[in-house]
Design an enzyme around this catalytic site. Structure first.
Site, mmCIF file in Angstrom:
data_model
loop_
_atom_site.group_PDB
_atom_site.id
_atom_site.type_symbol
_atom_site.label_atom_id
_atom_site.label_comp_id
_atom_site.label_asym_id
_atom_site.label_seq_id
_atom_site.Cartn_x
_atom_site.Cartn_y
_atom_site.Cartn_z
ATOM 1 N N ASP A 101 -12.353 -13.149 25.981
ATOM 2 C CA ASP A 101 -11.140 -12.934 25.198
ATOM 3 C C ASP A 101 -11.383 -11.886 24.110
ATOM 4 O OD1 ASP A 101 -8.401 -13.668 24.571
ATOM 5 O OD2 ASP A 101 -9.191 -14.581 22.761
ATOM 6 N N VAL A 155 17.001 -7.002 38.523
ATOM 7 C CA VAL A 155 16.529 -7.757 39.687
ATOM 8 C C VAL A 155 15.380 -7.046 40.416
ATOM 9 C CG1 VAL A 155 18.682 -8.968 40.085
ATOM 10 C CG2 VAL A 155 18.334 -6.738 41.145
ATOM 11 N N LYS A 181 16.174 -1.062 40.809
ATOM 12 C CA LYS A 181 15.293 -0.683 39.704
ATOM 13 C C LYS A 181 15.190 0.836 39.587
ATOM 14 C CE LYS A 181 12.282 -4.766 39.209
ATOM 15 N NZ LYS A 181 12.460 -5.030 37.786
ATOM 16 N N SER A 200 7.156 -7.660 39.156
ATOM 17 C CA SER A 200 5.998 -8.499 39.476
ATOM 18 C C SER A 200 5.280 -8.028 40.736
ATOM 19 C CB SER A 200 6.434 -9.961 39.649
ATOM 20 O OG SER A 200 7.480 -10.057 40.587
ATOM 21 N N HIS A 223 4.538 -6.126 33.024
ATOM 22 C CA HIS A 223 4.870 -7.352 33.758
ATOM 23 C C HIS A 223 4.686 -8.570 32.867
ATOM 24 C CE1 HIS A 223 3.693 -10.374 37.140
ATOM 25 N NE2 HIS A 223 4.933 -10.546 36.748
ATOM 26 N N ASN A 278 6.795 -15.664 33.398
ATOM 27 C CA ASN A 278 7.879 -16.568 33.045
ATOM 28 C C ASN A 278 7.353 -17.987 32.785
ATOM 29 O OD1 ASN A 278 10.555 -17.092 32.567
ATOM 30 N ND2 ASN A 278 11.113 -17.345 34.706
ATOM 31 N N TYR A 300 -4.789 -16.694 31.739
ATOM 32 C CA TYR A 300 -3.554 -16.518 30.965
ATOM 33 C C TYR A 300 -2.308 -16.388 31.844
ATOM 34 C CZ TYR A 300 -6.067 -15.727 26.552
ATOM 35 O OH TYR A 300 -6.825 -15.871 25.416
#
Length: 726
Positions: free
Chosen positions: A297, A402, A408, A430, A451, A454, A660
């Site tokens: 980290d 979307v 996009k 993603s 990215h 969620n 993470y």
């Protein structure tokens, strides 16, 4: 000058007060390395020899007090035997006891962070004065150990057993008002009055107003609890903490046992109990991996900081696409102080995004982490819009529409025409290639991936994806913005799925193969949850959403056909075709009901089991170890490939991204550390055995075979071979 070293000095202030100042040269912080402890031993001897002293003040010349022991030394130190570790701690106990037993009153002025060993230094003195914005705590259990330099002995005697258990088992950093309330410090003052207040306390102790000897007697004697009080306090706490910590993290419960065993003892006996327990925990795999995690980290943060220093300022941003994801991004930006425009083409989407941000901010108010004034301020940082009117002023845009390359691409081209020449464009995709999305942009060098995972407010990771034409300036600005949002950014190179999803889908591939061969998906979930995952693969697919999983799987199959393309239907596709999308529509591998808090609660669903039977081609019994191997080997191998392909820069970044991003069990250290712990040669042997039956998804790479033949590992000297237990 009474003593001068590299990390600390002791001077007489002219009035008989020895001022011991921590100020580690060539470092921005103070930490207690082996060398610093040796200097402190010399300094204390010098203080003991000095004539005419009537008090000691311990202070710091840096913004922090002492952040703790030097964790970079832990792996090497903990590799030694238990006897060495016990003796090492007892040596520090002798040193700290010498400070505690000085023939005059002592006080610590805590100006900033006082954590771990730094906190334990403060506990040796008779009194503690704390600056209003300072923080103090004992976070050792987060590293799989317990406070080993007197924290388990002194804190309960100062703050009471209940408070000490909460601080030590929780490993929290505590603000000054909490420290004062719990009796850990004696006064809280503004920073500019800290030294004066500390010196005043020494004067009052010397004048007999404050009984410093009584304070010492309290710290050196047994805990003032009778047998029934002890039983009530410790047994209740052990049960509660064991439930919170779970079976894979022994340190919090062990710390309570140490406090309990030492409760009826004097100082030295209680410290001996603490030293022995510390040594035992320091030798565990959990401690080894959690220390490795901390070091990883630190490396990730250091890299992020380096990018941040190169970045242009990001002071105004925008998100395209409101909804839940856009609202989550807007909330996070606004909450952390960066104003953001939230644009959508539909008013109802704007309202949904604002509702999401308002809901998240309200929760912070309910928890006492935010005042209503601060909530209003954060909400005012979000400006909803249906047009590009103010986009010429923004520094960075996050596209969050979307997951469709045509849509996009169209939106990105549209916004590029509305922003300044130096504005950075990012896509919250993603799976879709950043290089591909950049094809129709006039300034592809200003574009990269950003990215988010969620839910945005909970997930710490942001993958910053460098496309073929992404400039260093664009990447640096995106990293800086992610850090400003309180996230941990990891820079990766472009490929289908980038790093995290590319690694996750072979794990789902292993799951699909298990189900096809007759494994019960609920049992697979239970085995993997027992292994340490926060949720098993079927449950995780329900949370991700079957439509999202099918789409992402198609991208992976196209990008890596040899090992990720599949013939015939999978259980995931069957769920999707039967409109069982997971939590989003209340049915997937599980059915979902609302719990008392209104959150979805999974329940077994007979219809799901009946549908899965469509893809079951055989009926085989799998042991727990076999299920674990079948799930973990593809995930670990894909992580290896990402490292070999240069998608991710270092083993540390790869492992941190998985912890993470998808909740890889932290106590196992990450996929590459997991391979190291298994032994690279043993892992290759296992993978070869599985690939003979199951194909390329399980096949080791040539480079991994070379590493095995040469006896190498991903973490080099840090590695020690251990046997993972299910």
């Amino acid at each position: 000058m009474i003593y001068q070293g590299n990390a600390l000095s002791v001077a007489n202030n002219g009035e008989g007060i020895a001022i011991l100042t921590f100020d580690l040269k060539d470092e921005s912080i103070n930490k207690l390395s082996g060398a610093v402890i040796r200097e402190l031993q010399e300094a204390v001897k010098a203080i003991q020899s000095e004539q005419g002293l009537k008090g000691l003040l311990i202070t710091s010349a840096k913004d922090v007090f002492i952040v703790g022991a030097d964790i970079t030394e832990f792996h090497g130190m903990f590799a030694k035997d238990e006897e060495f570790l016990v003796n090492m701690n007892q040596e520090v106990h002798a040193l700290f006891n010498a400070i505690e037993d000085l023939p005059f009153p002592t006080v610590t002025a805590i100006n900033g962070l006082a954590l771990g060993g730094g906190c334990e230094v403060t506990l040796t003195t008779d009194f503690r004065v704390m600056a209003e914005k300072a923080q103090i705590g004992l976070p050792e259990t987060k590293l799989g150990i317990l406070p080993g330099w007197g924290g388990c002995v002194r804190l309960p005697r100062l703050a009471g057993a209940d408070n000490a258990i909460e601080w030590i088992a929780g490993g929290s950093q505590n603000k000054a008002d909490a420290a004062l309330k719990n009796g850990v410090v004696d006064a809280v003052v503004p920073a500019e009055r800290l030294e004066a207040a500390a010196l005043d306390m020494l004067d009052r102790a010397n004048a007999g107003e404050l009984n410093y000897q009584a304070r010492r007697d309290e710290k050196r004697g047994p805990l003032k609890l009778n047998a029934i009080e002890q039983m009530m306090t410790f047994e209740t706490a052990k049960g509660y903490v064991a439930g919170k910590a779970g079976p894979h993290y022994p340190a919090p419960v062990e710390a309570i046992k140490v406090i309990q065993k030492g409760a009826g003892e004097g100082r030295e006996r209680a410290q001996a109990i603490e030293a022995k327990a510390f040594a035992k925990l320091a030798k565990t795999d959990v401690c080894f991996n959690l220390v490795g995690l901390f070091l990883n980290d630190q490396l990730v943060k250091k890299k992020g900081s380096k990018y941040e220093k190169q970045a242009a300022a990001v002071e105004r941003t925008a998100v395209l696409g409101a909804g839940i994801m856009g609202g989550g991004i807007a909330y996070q930006s606004a909450y952390k102080g960066t104003p953001i425009l939230m644009k959508d083409i539909k008013e109802e989407a704007i309202q949904l995004g604002l509702k999401e941000a308002r809901k998240l901010l309200s929760k912070q108010v309910e928890r006492g982490k935010l005042t209503t004034e601060k909530m209003a301020e954060a909400l005012s940082n979000i400006r909803p819009t249906l047009s590009y009117g103010d986009f010429g002023e923004v520094d960075l845009v996050v596209e969050a529409v979307v997951e469709n390359p045509k849509i996009k691409g169209s939106v990105l081209g549209e916004v590029e025409a509305q922003v300044g020449e130096n504005t950075v464009l990012t896509s919250n995709t993603s799976t879709i290639s950043i290089t591909r999305l950049a094809q129709n942009l006039k300034r592809p060098e200003n574009f990269c991936g950003m990215h988010f995972f969620n839910p945005v407010h909970k997930m710490p990771l942001v993958e910053v994806i460098r496309g073929e034409k992404s400039s260093d300036a664009a990447v640096a600005a995106t990293v800086a913005y992610a850090r400003k949002m309180g996230k941990t950014p990891i820079v990766v190179n472009d490929c289908p799925g980038f790093l995290v999803n590319r690694v996750l889908f072979p794990y789902f591939g292993g799951f699909s193969l298990l189900v096809e061969q007759g494994a019960d998906f609920e049992r697979v979930d239970k085995v993997m949850e027992k292994f340490g995952w926060p949720m098993g693969p079927a449950y995780l697919l329900d949370v991700v959403g079957m439509d999202t999983a099918v789409h992402a799987n198609e991208v992976m199959a196209e990008g890596f056909p040899e090992r990720m393309a599949r013939e015939g239907k999978t259980a995931i596709q069957v769920m999707f075709e039967n409109d069982r999308l997971g939590q989003k529509n209340g049915k997937g591998f599980y059915g979902y009901e609302e719990d008392r808090k209104g959150k979805p609660k999974k329940v077994s669903d007979d219809q799901a089991h009946a549908l899965v039977k469509q893809v079951v081609a055989g009926q085989k019994e799998f042991g727990d170890d076999e299920i674990i191997a079948r799930m973990m080997v593809p995930l670990c191998l894909e992580t290896v490939r990402c490292l070999e392909d240069g998608i991710v820069g270092t083993p540390a970044e790869a492992d941190m991204a998985l912890i993470y991003g998808i909740g890889f069990p932290p106590f196992r250290g990450g996929a590459l550390r997991y391979i190291d712990a298994t032994g690279v040669a043993a892992f290759v042997e296992l993978a070869d055995k599985l690939s003979a039956e199951l194909g390329p998804l399980y096949a080791p790479t040539d480079k991994l075979r070379e590493m095995a033949s040469r006896g190498e590992s991903f973490y080099g000297d840090e590695t020690r071979s251990t046997q993972h237990q299910a």
